[in-house]
Design an enzyme around this catalytic site. Structure first.
Site, PDB file in Angstrom:
ATOM      1  N   ASP A  46      -3.395 -17.214   5.802  1.00  0.00           N
ATOM      2  CA  ASP A  46      -4.477 -18.069   5.283  1.00  0.00           C
ATOM      3  C   ASP A  46      -5.033 -18.966   6.388  1.00  0.00           C
ATOM      4  OD1 ASP A  46      -1.782 -18.855   4.831  1.00  0.00           O
ATOM      5  OD2 ASP A  46      -2.435 -20.605   3.719  1.00  0.00           O
ATOM      6  N   LYS A  77       2.407 -13.553   6.310  1.00  0.00           N
ATOM      7  CA  LYS A  77       2.523 -14.560   5.249  1.00  0.00           C
ATOM      8  C   LYS A  77       4.023 -14.818   5.037  1.00  0.00           C
ATOM      9  CE  LYS A  77       0.490 -16.992   2.105  1.00  0.00           C
ATOM     10  NZ  LYS A  77      -0.139 -18.247   2.441  1.00  0.00           N
ATOM     11  N   TYR A  90       0.820  -1.213   0.000  1.00  0.00           N
ATOM     12  CA  TYR A  90       0.000   0.000   0.000  1.00  0.00           C
ATOM     13  C   TYR A  90       0.857   1.268   0.000  1.00  0.00           C
ATOM     14  CZ  TYR A  90      -4.346  -2.464   0.954  1.00  0.00           C
ATOM     15  OH  TYR A  90      -5.442  -3.273   0.864  1.00  0.00           O
ATOM     16  N   ASP A  93      -6.270  -5.408   5.933  1.00  0.00           N
ATOM     17  CA  ASP A  93      -7.410  -4.897   5.171  1.00  0.00           C
ATOM     18  C   ASP A  93      -8.431  -6.017   4.996  1.00  0.00           C
ATOM     19  OD1 ASP A  93      -8.953  -3.250   3.652  1.00  0.00           O
ATOM     20  OD2 ASP A  93      -7.562  -3.058   1.980  1.00  0.00           O
TER      21      ASP A  93
END
Ligand code: NAI
Length: 383
Positions: A250, A201, A134, A274
């Site tokens: 995940d 992640k 971002y 987000d």
């Protein structure tokens, strides 16, 4: 005591939700403290209203006012996808270094949810707000800039890349990750929450997302060692107030659906945050009610987390709940807990009486939909 709050009305449903929300927030302060405490609201312009009145979407006067501000609140601001100006939300976050986006997610009894036990969700998400993909460092496919970056990465860094790749950069720093995790951990300790979960992640993006994980653990051990323990230490019988653990993003999406009661305070990177904030908001009954705040070390900028909802703008159908509950977060932040409690109770009462805006009415059996304005009046009347 008076507290100055700068406010941005916002685009689309912004004016309607403000008209419903502000009297409720002020009414709760008045009820709780009489004239002893008061919010003083001062409008600053951004978005379409600013363009109409000044020709610019983020006028200098707005930026100047926010520079010294302690408190601000905003309605939604529209952003065109893939073209035009950059998101005003992102610009505000970056210019004022609003590095922590904080969203509490809790269920209101009576709202229909897509899961069996929404009442098990009681989480506060801390999302890093200034770094990651971002950061706004990207080049469109085929442009001379993108080709130059591709050539550098391929020829000098040995990366395998297509000539025509669009390129985005994902910067993450130790400082940025640590200050976010620090803020989340302080909150967990202060609020006597049982755990802080670092969501990342890092199995795939080892240095950026993996860095977030490593720096989070490092900060917790170095700065809050007497209050925190890892999962492994807890398994070995350590007894300290807050467990610091981590989950891969995940897997975390599965966890919050299957075992939400195991998670309390979550610190995560920008993109993960987000997604997970919106997913959790939906899990407890929709975005119309989800509040949020973006914070720097000096400014707390409260906001409705939904967008401008153009399809229902001007139709008195919007749910002002997100802005109203952002107001309760601001009252909590000020330590005005009695006033915050009054607003929260009024929202809970309207929901259990099934008198809610149409988005919630469709999720509550036997509910009577009321307009945005009337919903505000119902809350005001039951403070
Ligand atoms: P959106 O949140 O405006 O709408 C998504 C869906 O939720 C629509 O069906 C809408 O009618 C409904 N909805 C949203 N808020 C509601 C409310 N308070 N009461 C009842 N229903 C509500 O998201 P969308 O359509 O993706 O974005 C529209 C515009 O808003 C875009 O320009 C986007 O960039 C901007 N946006 C701004 C945000 C902000 O200022 N923080 C956040 C998200 C989007």
């Amino acid at each position: 005591m008076e507290k100055l709050v700068y406010f941005i009305e916002g685009d689309g449903i912004g004016p309607e939700v403000w008209a419903a929300a502000r009297p409720v927030i002020d009414g709760a302060v008045k009820k709780a403290y009489g004239d002893a405490k008061k919010l003083v609201w001062q409008e600053i312009l951004a978005g379409e209203k600013a363009v109409r009145e000044t020709g610019e979407n983020l006028p200098q006067a707005t930026m100047d006012a926010l520079k010294g501000a302690e408190l601000a609140m905003k309605g939604p601001l529209g952003t065109p996808v893939g073209k035009g100006f950059r998101s005003l939300n992102v610009t505000l976050r970056q210019v004022f270094d609003l590095y922590a986006c904080i969203r509490p997610i809790k269920y209101f009894p009576g709202i229909e949810s897509p899961v069996k036990h929404p009442e098990r969700v009681d989480m506060v998400i801390f999302r890093e707000n200034t770094e990651d993909v971002y950061a706004g460092i990207e080049w469109a496919a085929g442009t001379p800039e993108a080709k130059r970056v591709v050539a550098f990465l391929r020829d000098e860094m040995g990366a395998k890349l297509d000539d025509l790749a669009a390129i985005g950069i994902k910067p993450m720093t130790e400082k940025g990750c640590k200050r976010l995790a620090r803020r989340a951990l302080k909150f967990a300790i202060d609020q006597k929450r049982p755990s802080l979960t670092l969501v990342h992640k890092g199995n795939i993006m080892k240095f950026t997302e993996g860095g977030f994980r490593a720096w989070g653990y490092e900060m917790a051990a170095a700065e809050f060692g007497e209050f925190t323990m890892t999962e492994a230490e807890a398994a070995e019988g350590a007894k300290k107030p807050v467990i610091v653990n981590d989950r891969i993003a995940d897997a975390m999406f599965q966890e919050v659906l299957i075992r939400p009661e195991k998670y309390s305070v979550v610190a995560t990177t920008n993109l993960n945050g987000d997604y997970i904030s919106d997913a959790l908001a939906a899990q407890v009954g929709g975005l119309g009610l989800a509040p949020g705040v973006n914070m720097s070390d000096t400014l707390a900028f409260f906001e409705a987390t939904h967008g401008t909802a153009p399809a229902i703008a001007g139709k008195d159908m919007a749910n002002p709940g997100s802005l109203i509950l952002s107001g309760t977060m601001m009252l909590e932040h000020l330590g005005w807990h009695e006033a915050a409690g009054l607003v929260h109770a009024a929202v809970a009462k309207a929901i259990s009486a099934r008198r809610v805006t149409v988005d919630l009415a469709s999720q509550i059996e036997g509910a009577k939909a009321v307009g945005c304005k009337e919903f505000g009046e119902i809350l005001l009347g039951s403070l």
